[in-house]
Every structure is written in structure tokens, then in C-alpha cells.
Scaffold this motif. Structure first.
Motif, PDB file in Angstrom:
ATOM      1  N   LEU A 190      54.157  13.222   6.384  1.00  0.00           N
ATOM      2  CA  LEU A 190      53.085  13.819   5.604  1.00  0.00           C
ATOM      3  C   LEU A 190      51.727  13.238   5.994  1.00  0.00           C
ATOM      4  O   LEU A 190      50.735  13.963   6.086  1.00  0.00           O
ATOM      5  N   SER A 191      51.674  11.952   6.229  1.00  0.00           N
ATOM      6  CA  SER A 191      50.424  11.324   6.644  1.00  0.00           C
ATOM      7  C   SER A 191      49.959  11.888   7.976  1.00  0.00           C
ATOM      8  O   SER A 191      48.771  12.165   8.179  1.00  0.00           O
ATOM      9  N   LEU A 192      50.898  12.084   8.891  1.00  0.00           N
ATOM     10  CA  LEU A 192      50.565  12.648  10.194  1.00  0.00           C
ATOM     11  C   LEU A 192      50.051  14.076  10.055  1.00  0.00           C
ATOM     12  O   LEU A 192      49.088  14.467  10.728  1.00  0.00           O
ATOM     13  N   ARG A 193      50.667  14.858   9.164  1.00  0.00           N
ATOM     14  CA  ARG A 193      50.241  16.244   8.972  1.00  0.00           C
ATOM     15  C   ARG A 193      48.825  16.303   8.400  1.00  0.00           C
ATOM     16  O   ARG A 193      48.016  17.155   8.796  1.00  0.00           O
ATOM     17  N   ILE A 194      48.527  15.426   7.458  1.00  0.00           N
ATOM     18  CA  ILE A 194      47.178  15.387   6.884  1.00  0.00           C
ATOM     19  C   ILE A 194      46.161  14.972   7.940  1.00  0.00           C
ATOM     20  O   ILE A 194      45.066  15.528   8.040  1.00  0.00           O
ATOM     21  N   TYR A 195      46.534  13.990   8.751  1.00  0.00           N
ATOM     22  CA  TYR A 195      45.631  13.526   9.802  1.00  0.00           C
ATOM     23  C   TYR A 195      45.377  14.645  10.816  1.00  0.00           C
ATOM     24  O   TYR A 195      44.228  14.843  11.264  1.00  0.00           O
ATOM     25  N   GLU A 196      46.410  15.399  11.154  1.00  0.00           N
ATOM     26  CA  GLU A 196      46.256  16.530  12.074  1.00  0.00           C
ATOM     27  C   GLU A 196      45.302  17.566  11.477  1.00  0.00           C
ATOM     28  O   GLU A 196      44.434  18.107  12.167  1.00  0.00           O
ATOM     29  N   TRP A 197      45.466  17.842  10.185  1.00  0.00           N
ATOM     30  CA  TRP A 197      44.593  18.806   9.515  1.00  0.00           C
ATOM     31  C   TRP A 197      43.145  18.307   9.487  1.00  0.00           C
ATOM     32  O   TRP A 197      42.205  19.075   9.741  1.00  0.00           O
ATOM     33  N   LEU A 198      42.960  17.014   9.207  1.00  0.00           N
ATOM     34  CA  LEU A 198      41.608  16.453   9.183  1.00  0.00           C
ATOM     35  C   LEU A 198      40.939  16.511  10.552  1.00  0.00           C
ATOM     36  O   LEU A 198      39.735  16.765  10.655  1.00  0.00           O
ATOM     37  N   LEU A 199      41.704  16.286  11.604  1.00  0.00           N
ATOM     38  CA  LEU A 199      41.139  16.386  12.951  1.00  0.00           C
ATOM     39  C   LEU A 199      40.700  17.823  13.238  1.00  0.00           C
ATOM     40  O   LEU A 199      39.642  18.043  13.845  1.00  0.00           O
ATOM     41  N   ALA A 200      41.505  18.796  12.804  1.00  0.00           N
ATOM     42  CA  ALA A 200      41.127  20.199  12.999  1.00  0.00           C
ATOM     43  C   ALA A 200      39.869  20.525  12.216  1.00  0.00           C
ATOM     44  O   ALA A 200      38.981  21.252  12.697  1.00  0.00           O
ATOM     45  N   LEU A 201      39.764  19.986  11.006  1.00  0.00           N
ATOM     46  CA  LEU A 201      38.580  20.207  10.190  1.00  0.00           C
ATOM     47  C   LEU A 201      37.348  19.571  10.831  1.00  0.00           C
ATOM     48  O   LEU A 201      36.275  20.177  10.887  1.00  0.00           O
ATOM     49  N   GLN A 202      37.515  18.346  11.329  1.00  0.00           N
ATOM     50  CA  GLN A 202      36.399  17.668  11.972  1.00  0.00           C
ATOM     51  C   GLN A 202      35.958  18.417  13.229  1.00  0.00           C
ATOM     52  O   GLN A 202      34.757  18.576  13.481  1.00  0.00           O
ATOM     53  N   ARG A 203      36.905  18.891  14.010  1.00  0.00           N
ATOM     54  CA  ARG A 203      36.565  19.653  15.221  1.00  0.00           C
ATOM     55  C   ARG A 203      35.805  20.917  14.850  1.00  0.00           C
ATOM     56  O   ARG A 203      34.811  21.277  15.496  1.00  0.00           O
ATOM     57  N   PHE A 204      36.268  21.585  13.787  1.00  0.00           N
ATOM     58  CA  PHE A 204      35.596  22.805  13.349  1.00  0.00           C
ATOM     59  C   PHE A 204      34.163  22.514  12.916  1.00  0.00           C
ATOM     60  O   PHE A 204      33.224  23.227  13.282  1.00  0.00           O
ATOM     61  N   LEU A 205      33.990  21.467  12.128  1.00  0.00           N
ATOM     62  CA  LEU A 205      32.665  21.142  11.603  1.00  0.00           C
ATOM     63  C   LEU A 205      31.685  20.756  12.701  1.00  0.00           C
ATOM     64  O   LEU A 205      30.474  20.924  12.545  1.00  0.00           O
ATOM     65  N   GLN A 206      32.200  20.224  13.782  1.00  0.00           N
ATOM     66  CA  GLN A 206      31.325  19.815  14.875  1.00  0.00           C
ATOM     67  C   GLN A 206      31.142  20.916  15.919  1.00  0.00           C
ATOM     68  O   GLN A 206      30.416  20.728  16.898  1.00  0.00           O
ATOM     69  N   SER A 207      31.798  22.057  15.686  1.00  0.00           N
ATOM     70  CA  SER A 207      31.677  23.171  16.623  1.00  0.00           C
ATOM     71  C   SER A 207      30.595  24.125  16.155  1.00  0.00           C
ATOM     72  O   SER A 207      30.062  24.018  15.055  1.00  0.00           O
ATOM     73  N   LYS A 208      30.296  25.108  16.994  1.00  0.00           N
ATOM     74  CA  LYS A 208      29.296  26.115  16.654  1.00  0.00           C
ATOM     75  C   LYS A 208      29.840  27.132  15.667  1.00  0.00           C
ATOM     76  O   LYS A 208      29.088  27.957  15.146  1.00  0.00           O
ATOM     77  N   GLU A 209      31.159  27.081  15.418  1.00  0.00           N
ATOM     78  CA  GLU A 209      31.754  28.024  14.469  1.00  0.00           C
ATOM     79  C   GLU A 209      31.346  27.699  13.040  1.00  0.00           C
ATOM     80  O   GLU A 209      31.306  28.570  12.184  1.00  0.00           O
ATOM     81  N   ALA A 210      31.098  26.430  12.777  1.00  0.00           N
ATOM     82  CA  ALA A 210      30.876  25.998  11.401  1.00  0.00           C
ATOM     83  C   ALA A 210      29.479  26.376  10.943  1.00  0.00           C
ATOM     84  O   ALA A 210      28.496  25.875  11.453  1.00  0.00           O
ATOM     85  N   VAL A 211      29.415  27.271   9.973  1.00  0.00           N
ATOM     86  CA  VAL A 211      28.136  27.678   9.409  1.00  0.00           C
ATOM     87  C   VAL A 211      28.213  27.481   7.904  1.00  0.00           C
ATOM     88  O   VAL A 211      29.001  28.124   7.225  1.00  0.00           O
ATOM     89  N   SER A 212      27.423  26.579   7.378  1.00  0.00           N
ATOM     90  CA  SER A 212      27.382  26.371   5.939  1.00  0.00           C
ATOM     91  C   SER A 212      26.810  27.602   5.274  1.00  0.00           C
ATOM     92  O   SER A 212      25.905  28.245   5.808  1.00  0.00           O
ATOM     93  N   PRO A 213      27.312  27.970   4.075  1.00  0.00           N
ATOM     94  CA  PRO A 213      26.727  29.111   3.382  1.00  0.00           C
ATOM     95  C   PRO A 213      25.254  28.895   3.098  1.00  0.00           C
ATOM     96  O   PRO A 213      24.494  29.843   2.952  1.00  0.00           O
TER      97      PRO A 213
END
Length: 289
Positions: free
Chosen positions: A148-171
Motif C-alpha cells: 500500500l505504501s508503494l502504491r501511494i508513493y507511485e500515485w504521488l509521483l504521478a501527481l508530482q509529474r502532472f503538476l510539473q508538466s504543462k498539462e497542469a492548469v489550476s482553475p
């Protein structure tokens, strides 16, 4: 409707991420209200809206959380989120609550430049991974606390990658004029709406609207309108008491033949075929921009 899974840990592993709860909910309950300074425990909550709207307060700032928006908050912290009784449509969302190993630093690292609220599409990696974790929990296909810890860490890495990409647009980074257009379409999809009407709502030149709207919503204004209409039509087709002609009219199509052509193009089947197979559809249609 509510399906929540909670977890308790018998071992204190401070070096692991811990899944506190994960769930999918649809609410119309005016008592749905969470205060970040009054709830037990600690950790973080990430909640993504699938349909409808909710309200979020962080400090002195009040925000409406709409479809395809997510917020990230820490427990404890000065925030509240709730379902407004003034809203008539249900609020549907998926969330995860977990305890981290980096505390406040994790929140700042992830959301420091996004004011705790971001806009994601359902096919974005953080959302698909979140659904996968939810389904695996539902099917009892997750392992021990280390898994479970590994799955959460994987999800957080995906979130961090998204936030640092050009895809991430705050409302908050989407100009108000374009948010007004999307909101107007969401509320008036059954009306006759022209590009000139939407330009007037936005208060900008229609040619500039055509150029800029897809940068924020990944689809043209008129395609956004078409998608909302077909989504609603798919929902109404599950009501056997409504004729296809009436459904077409309720969704802004006065020509039932044209409605059938548009629906078939989007769904690869006619409205009547979709209705016949309605029992096979697990949920209402969502067209992804």
C-alpha cells in the motif's frame, strides 16, 4: 450512495505511507461538511470531482469545486469543504486520505504553486491510478502495508509529474471569461447557443474565444457544448418513459434526425440502441475532453 474503505495499522512504521481511507461517493446531503481543524487524526486528503459541485474554504478564500477539479488539503489545517444545500445536482467524487512521511513539506512540494486546487481530466495519470487503487481495494487485491505504501508513493509521483508538466492548469489560472463560457454551457445546454452568444458571455471577440478556449478545456467551445448535450441525452435515455424526440428537445436538438446522427457519431450506436443496452452501462456517460 457511498462506498468507503478505511484502514488501521497495527504496526507504527514511520517510514511508510499509510492509507487511511479511500472512497467514491455521490451526495445530496446538506450535512456533508468537513472541518479540517475538528476531525481526528492527521495526514492528507485528495478529492477529485466527477460531477456536480462542492464548496471549499482555505483560510479566508472560498472556492467552488467543479467537475474535473481536485483539491488537496492537510489534516489538521484551516479548511472546510461541504455540499451546498443551494446546489440541486448531486456532487460525485473520488478521494484518498493518507498519512505521509514528510508532513507539511509534502504539501508545499506538490501544491505550492497551485493554491491546493487543480484541474485534471479523468484520463490523467493521477486519476487513473487512483481509480485502480480504489478498484483493487474493492476487489481485495492489495497486499500488505508495504504494498500500500508503494502504491501511494507511485500515485504521488504521478501527481508530482502532472503538476510539473504543462498539462497542469489550476482553475485559478483559467481566466474568468473562459470559466464563464464553460459554466454557461453546463447550465444552458438545452438552449439555442451560438458562438456569438458565448463570445458575449465571455466579453471577448469570438475569434479570440475560438483560439483560446481549447487551450484551457482541450476542446472547442461548440464541441464542449455537443459533449454536454450528448452526456445528458445518454442519461435521459435510461428513462423508458421519455421519447427520443423529447430527449432530443431537452438536449437542445429540435431535429430528431440530426440528433440521431450526432449521437451515433459520438457513441457509434443510435439512441435507440443505446437505450436497449442501458442495463449494460455501469454509469452515466462521461465524454472526456
Amino acid at each position: 450512495m457511498k462506498k468507503t474503505f478505511g484502514f488501521r495499522y497495527t504496526n507504527e512504521d514511520h517510514h511508510l505511507f499509510k492509507l487511511v481511507s479511500i472512497g467514491h461517493e455521490i451526495t445530496l446531503d446538506p450535512n456533508y461538511h468537513w472541518n479540517g481543524m475538528k476531525r481526528d487524526g492527521s495526514g492528507f486528503i485528495f478529492q477529485f470531482t466527477l460531477k456536480g459541485t462542492g464548496m471549499l474554504r482555505i483560510g479566508e478564500e472560498h472556492m467552488e469545486i467543479c467537475k474535473h477539479q481536485a483539491f488537496f488539503v492537510q489534516i489538521p489545517s484551516d479548511h472546510t469543504y461541504w455540499y451546498s444545500p443551494e446546489t440541486t445536482d448531486p456532487w460525485e467524487f473520488i478521494w484518498i486520505r493518507f498519512e505521509g512521511i514528510r508532513g507539511e513539506g509534502l504539501r508545499k512540494e506538490l501544491f505550492g504553486g497551485h493554491n491546493n486546487v487543480i484541474h485534471l481530466l479523468p484520463e490523467a495519470a493521477p486519476i487513473t491510478l487512483l481509480w485502480k487503487l480504489y478498484e483493487d481495494v474493492n476487489q481485495k487485491q492489495v497486499g500488505d502495508r508495504f504494498d500500500l505504501s508503494l502504491r501511494i508513493y507511485e500515485w504521488l509521483l504521478a501527481l508530482q509529474r502532472f503538476l510539473q508538466s504543462k498539462e497542469a492548469v489550476s482553475p485559478h489560472e483559467i481566466p474568468a471569461s473562459y470559466r464563464k463560457v464553460a459554466s454557461h454551457i453546463d447550465s444552458h445546454y438545452a438552449s439555442d447557443i451560438s458562438l456569438d452568444d458565448l463570445a458575449e458571455v465571455a466579453g471577448i471577440n469570438k475569434y479570440y474565444l475560438c483560439k483560446m478556449f481549447p487551450l484551457y478545456y482541450h476542446v472547442s467551445t461548440m464541441d464542449y457544448l455537443r459533449n454536454r448535450r450528448i452526456e445528458k441525452a445518454a442519461e435521459l435515455l435510461q428513462n423508458p418513459h421519455l421519447s427520443i424526440k423529447e430527449i432530443a428537445s431537452r438536449c437542445g436538438y429540435h431535429d430528431v434526425s440530426y440528433f440521431g446522427k450526432v449521437f451515433h457519431k459520438m457513441m457509434d450506436m443510435s439512441p435507440s440502441s443505446y437505450r436497449e443496452n442501458a442495463s449494460k452501462h455501469e454509469d452515466y456517460l462521461r465524454l472526456l475532453e
